[in-house]
Design a protein around this motif. Sequence first.
Motif, PDB file in Angstrom:
ATOM      1  N   ALA A  27       0.802  -1.219   0.000  1.00  0.00           N
ATOM      2  CA  ALA A  27       0.000   0.000   0.000  1.00  0.00           C
ATOM      3  C   ALA A  27       0.833   1.267   0.000  1.00  0.00           C
ATOM      4  O   ALA A  27       0.401   2.300  -0.517  1.00  0.00           O
ATOM      5  N   ARG A  28       2.027   1.223   0.563  1.00  0.00           N
ATOM      6  CA  ARG A  28       2.878   2.415   0.599  1.00  0.00           C
ATOM      7  C   ARG A  28       3.276   2.868  -0.801  1.00  0.00           C
ATOM      8  O   ARG A  28       3.466   4.059  -1.054  1.00  0.00           O
ATOM      9  N   GLY A  29       3.384   1.920  -1.737  1.00  0.00           N
ATOM     10  CA  GLY A  29       3.832   2.274  -3.078  1.00  0.00           C
ATOM     11  C   GLY A  29       2.725   2.449  -4.087  1.00  0.00           C
ATOM     12  O   GLY A  29       2.916   3.086  -5.118  1.00  0.00           O
ATOM     13  N   GLY A  30       1.550   1.903  -3.819  1.00  0.00           N
ATOM     14  CA  GLY A  30       0.456   1.999  -4.778  1.00  0.00           C
ATOM     15  C   GLY A  30      -0.654   1.041  -4.398  1.00  0.00           C
ATOM     16  O   GLY A  30      -0.993   0.892  -3.231  1.00  0.00           O
ATOM     17  N   GLU A  31      -1.211   0.360  -5.394  1.00  0.00           N
ATOM     18  CA  GLU A  31      -2.322  -0.540  -5.156  1.00  0.00           C
ATOM     19  C   GLU A  31      -2.067  -1.856  -5.879  1.00  0.00           C
ATOM     20  O   GLU A  31      -1.486  -1.875  -6.965  1.00  0.00           O
ATOM     21  N   ALA A  32      -2.485  -2.950  -5.261  1.00  0.00           N
ATOM     22  CA  ALA A  32      -2.296  -4.276  -5.837  1.00  0.00           C
ATOM     23  C   ALA A  32      -3.648  -4.895  -6.164  1.00  0.00           C
ATOM     24  O   ALA A  32      -4.628  -4.684  -5.449  1.00  0.00           O
ATOM     25  N   PHE A  33      -3.678  -5.661  -7.255  1.00  0.00           N
ATOM     26  CA  PHE A  33      -4.894  -6.337  -7.694  1.00  0.00           C
ATOM     27  C   PHE A  33      -4.555  -7.780  -8.038  1.00  0.00           C
ATOM     28  O   PHE A  33      -3.485  -8.056  -8.588  1.00  0.00           O
ATOM     29  N   PRO A  67      -1.135   8.564 -10.477  1.00  0.00           N
ATOM     30  CA  PRO A  67      -0.673   9.912 -10.097  1.00  0.00           C
ATOM     31  C   PRO A  67      -0.960  10.260  -8.642  1.00  0.00           C
ATOM     32  O   PRO A  67      -0.145  10.908  -7.978  1.00  0.00           O
ATOM     33  N   GLU A  68      -2.107   9.820  -8.115  1.00  0.00           N
ATOM     34  CA  GLU A  68      -2.423  10.144  -6.725  1.00  0.00           C
ATOM     35  C   GLU A  68      -1.468   9.451  -5.753  1.00  0.00           C
ATOM     36  O   GLU A  68      -1.161   9.986  -4.680  1.00  0.00           O
ATOM     37  N   HIS A  69      -0.969   8.267  -6.121  1.00  0.00           N
ATOM     38  CA  HIS A  69       0.024   7.600  -5.274  1.00  0.00           C
ATOM     39  C   HIS A  69       1.347   8.352  -5.309  1.00  0.00           C
ATOM     40  O   HIS A  69       2.031   8.488  -4.285  1.00  0.00           O
ATOM     41  N   GLY A 102      15.402 -12.113 -18.841  1.00  0.00           N
ATOM     42  CA  GLY A 102      16.734 -11.543 -18.975  1.00  0.00           C
ATOM     43  C   GLY A 102      16.743 -10.048 -19.192  1.00  0.00           C
ATOM     44  O   GLY A 102      17.797  -9.423 -19.136  1.00  0.00           O
ATOM     45  N   GLU A 103      15.585  -9.457 -19.437  1.00  0.00           N
ATOM     46  CA  GLU A 103      15.482  -8.021 -19.699  1.00  0.00           C
ATOM     47  C   GLU A 103      15.181  -7.283 -18.401  1.00  0.00           C
ATOM     48  O   GLU A 103      14.564  -7.816 -17.480  1.00  0.00           O
ATOM     49  N   ALA A 104      15.627  -6.026 -18.324  1.00  0.00           N
ATOM     50  CA  ALA A 104      15.359  -5.176 -17.166  1.00  0.00           C
ATOM     51  C   ALA A 104      14.739  -3.878 -17.640  1.00  0.00           C
ATOM     52  O   ALA A 104      14.894  -3.478 -18.804  1.00  0.00           O
ATOM     53  N   VAL A 105      14.035  -3.208 -16.733  1.00  0.00           N
ATOM     54  CA  VAL A 105      13.469  -1.898 -17.042  1.00  0.00           C
ATOM     55  C   VAL A 105      13.720  -0.983 -15.853  1.00  0.00           C
ATOM     56  O   VAL A 105      13.660  -1.395 -14.697  1.00  0.00           O
ATOM     57  N   LEU A 106      14.041   0.279 -16.151  1.00  0.00           N
ATOM     58  CA  LEU A 106      14.292   1.291 -15.133  1.00  0.00           C
ATOM     59  C   LEU A 106      13.035   2.139 -14.980  1.00  0.00           C
ATOM     60  O   LEU A 106      12.508   2.644 -15.972  1.00  0.00           O
ATOM     61  N   LEU A 107      12.559   2.292 -13.762  1.00  0.00           N
ATOM     62  CA  LEU A 107      11.319   3.022 -13.498  1.00  0.00           C
ATOM     63  C   LEU A 107      11.564   4.126 -12.482  1.00  0.00           C
ATOM     64  O   LEU A 107      12.243   3.913 -11.470  1.00  0.00           O
ATOM     65  N   ASP A 108      10.999   5.295 -12.755  1.00  0.00           N
ATOM     66  CA  ASP A 108      11.137   6.468 -11.899  1.00  0.00           C
ATOM     67  C   ASP A 108       9.902   6.563 -11.012  1.00  0.00           C
ATOM     68  O   ASP A 108       8.781   6.690 -11.508  1.00  0.00           O
ATOM     69  N   THR A 109      10.073   6.528  -9.697  1.00  0.00           N
ATOM     70  CA  THR A 109       8.919   6.554  -8.804  1.00  0.00           C
ATOM     71  C   THR A 109       8.227   7.910  -8.761  1.00  0.00           C
ATOM     72  O   THR A 109       7.166   8.031  -8.137  1.00  0.00           O
ATOM     73  N   ARG A 110       8.799   8.919  -9.417  1.00  0.00           N
ATOM     74  CA  ARG A 110       8.098  10.195  -9.528  1.00  0.00           C
ATOM     75  C   ARG A 110       6.982  10.139 -10.565  1.00  0.00           C
ATOM     76  O   ARG A 110       6.202  11.098 -10.694  1.00  0.00           O
ATOM     77  N   LEU A 111       6.896   9.045 -11.312  1.00  0.00           N
ATOM     78  CA  LEU A 111       5.953   8.938 -12.420  1.00  0.00           C
ATOM     79  C   LEU A 111       5.064   7.707 -12.256  1.00  0.00           C
ATOM     80  O   LEU A 111       5.469   6.715 -11.644  1.00  0.00           O
ATOM     81  N   PRO A 112       3.849   7.744 -12.822  1.00  0.00           N
ATOM     82  CA  PRO A 112       2.954   6.583 -12.738  1.00  0.00           C
ATOM     83  C   PRO A 112       3.517   5.392 -13.510  1.00  0.00           C
ATOM     84  O   PRO A 112       4.310   5.550 -14.442  1.00  0.00           O
ATOM     85  N   MET A 113       3.074   4.198 -13.122  1.00  0.00           N
ATOM     86  CA  MET A 113       3.517   2.976 -13.797  1.00  0.00           C
ATOM     87  C   MET A 113       2.566   1.850 -13.420  1.00  0.00           C
ATOM     88  O   MET A 113       1.841   1.924 -12.421  1.00  0.00           O
ATOM     89  N   ARG A 114       2.607   0.777 -14.204  1.00  0.00           N
ATOM     90  CA  ARG A 114       1.864  -0.437 -13.876  1.00  0.00           C
ATOM     91  C   ARG A 114       2.730  -1.650 -14.187  1.00  0.00           C
ATOM     92  O   ARG A 114       3.510  -1.627 -15.145  1.00  0.00           O
ATOM     93  N   LEU A 115       2.600  -2.687 -13.367  1.00  0.00           N
ATOM     94  CA  LEU A 115       3.300  -3.946 -13.591  1.00  0.00           C
ATOM     95  C   LEU A 115       2.284  -5.081 -13.536  1.00  0.00           C
ATOM     96  O   LEU A 115       1.477  -5.144 -12.605  1.00  0.00           O
ATOM     97  N   ARG A 116       2.319  -5.938 -14.545  1.00  0.00           N
ATOM     98  CA  ARG A 116       1.498  -7.146 -14.533  1.00  0.00           C
ATOM     99  C   ARG A 116       2.432  -8.332 -14.340  1.00  0.00           C
ATOM    100  O   ARG A 116       3.313  -8.587 -15.169  1.00  0.00           O
ATOM    101  N   LEU A 117       2.245  -9.041 -13.237  1.00  0.00           N
ATOM    102  CA  LEU A 117       3.152 -10.103 -12.818  1.00  0.00           C
ATOM    103  C   LEU A 117       2.424 -11.425 -12.971  1.00  0.00           C
ATOM    104  O   LEU A 117       1.750 -11.905 -12.057  1.00  0.00           O
TER     105      LEU A 117
END
Length: 324
Positions: A27-33, A67-69, A102-117
């Motif tokens: 919850a500190r970083g966003g929302e999980a589904f 954005p609200e997170h 084998g691939e990586a991605v760099l993400l900036d926590t100042r910006l919105p994002m989504r991850l599907r795991l």
Amino acid sequence: MPGDSFRFRGGCDEPGASWEDYCRLYARGGEAFQEAGNFRADITAIRLDRVILFDRRLRGLRHERRPEHVVANGFDHFTLQLNLGGSAEVDCGDGFQALAEGEAVLLDTRLPMRLRLVDVHLLTASIARPLVMAAAADSAHGRFISPARTAVLRRRMAEWAEGDPIGLALEGPRLLLIMLDMLRSEGRRQAGADRLRRMMIRRALIRDYVEANLTRRDLDPLEIAQACALSRATLYRLTEPDGGVVNFVRKVRLARLERLLVDGGAEQLADFAERLGFADASHMSRQFRAVTGISPGRYRAASREDPAANAARQRWTAWMAEFR
């Protein structure tokens, strides 16, 4: 497990924490589904100097940082997500895109994002912004890093004794240098690597000295500099990302307090204050609340309601506060 680590396990097909526990953890970083009925999470985490490493096995999840997170929690660091095996997707603003093995991605926590795991083994590193920018000034949100560039890091991870946080702690600084090297632009490699290595070693010396002298309220910048064979100017430069020497010492005190609250038994808060060099228990409580938003007493009580899940959540919350 070491004091600066935690493990969280939960899911439909193994004993452990519930889905609600996982949502509270994240919850500190966003929302999980949940995206499937077979949710699974197995996370080992360890905190190092200005980096937190997570070895994560996740299934049937989607994370959203809207954005609200971004506004609410004020995170100001980067995360590096490396797919060590399995299926995952990332959305940096243009829709979901596969994160190949084998691939990586760099993400900036100042910006919105989504991850599907979908079902994936991830190495996730939360890295302080100054380290990333020192390694590669042109690093950008959503920058993908090819398997060829991540090969060295993946080999090191394969050699690491899985599930052993002490092994990860020992390996951590080496892994961080490899990660930062992956982000560097051509022509900056050797000079930048040497500079970062010196900085990390010196900061480790400073932290070790402060840790060994926490009972003393009179820790002085000149004394710290002399003990670590540094000039005062170098000491101030190395602690500038933390807000200076005084704030660096305060962070070390509060980090030790957080560990004692979770692991320190029934010892009185006044005893913690004396042991950690705070003026008194009230002063300690004010500083702890300013960082975590919760009093030390409430923090300790919450960690005991469900020792496994709450200790992980409390610890992660305190760690993330250090990035702000």
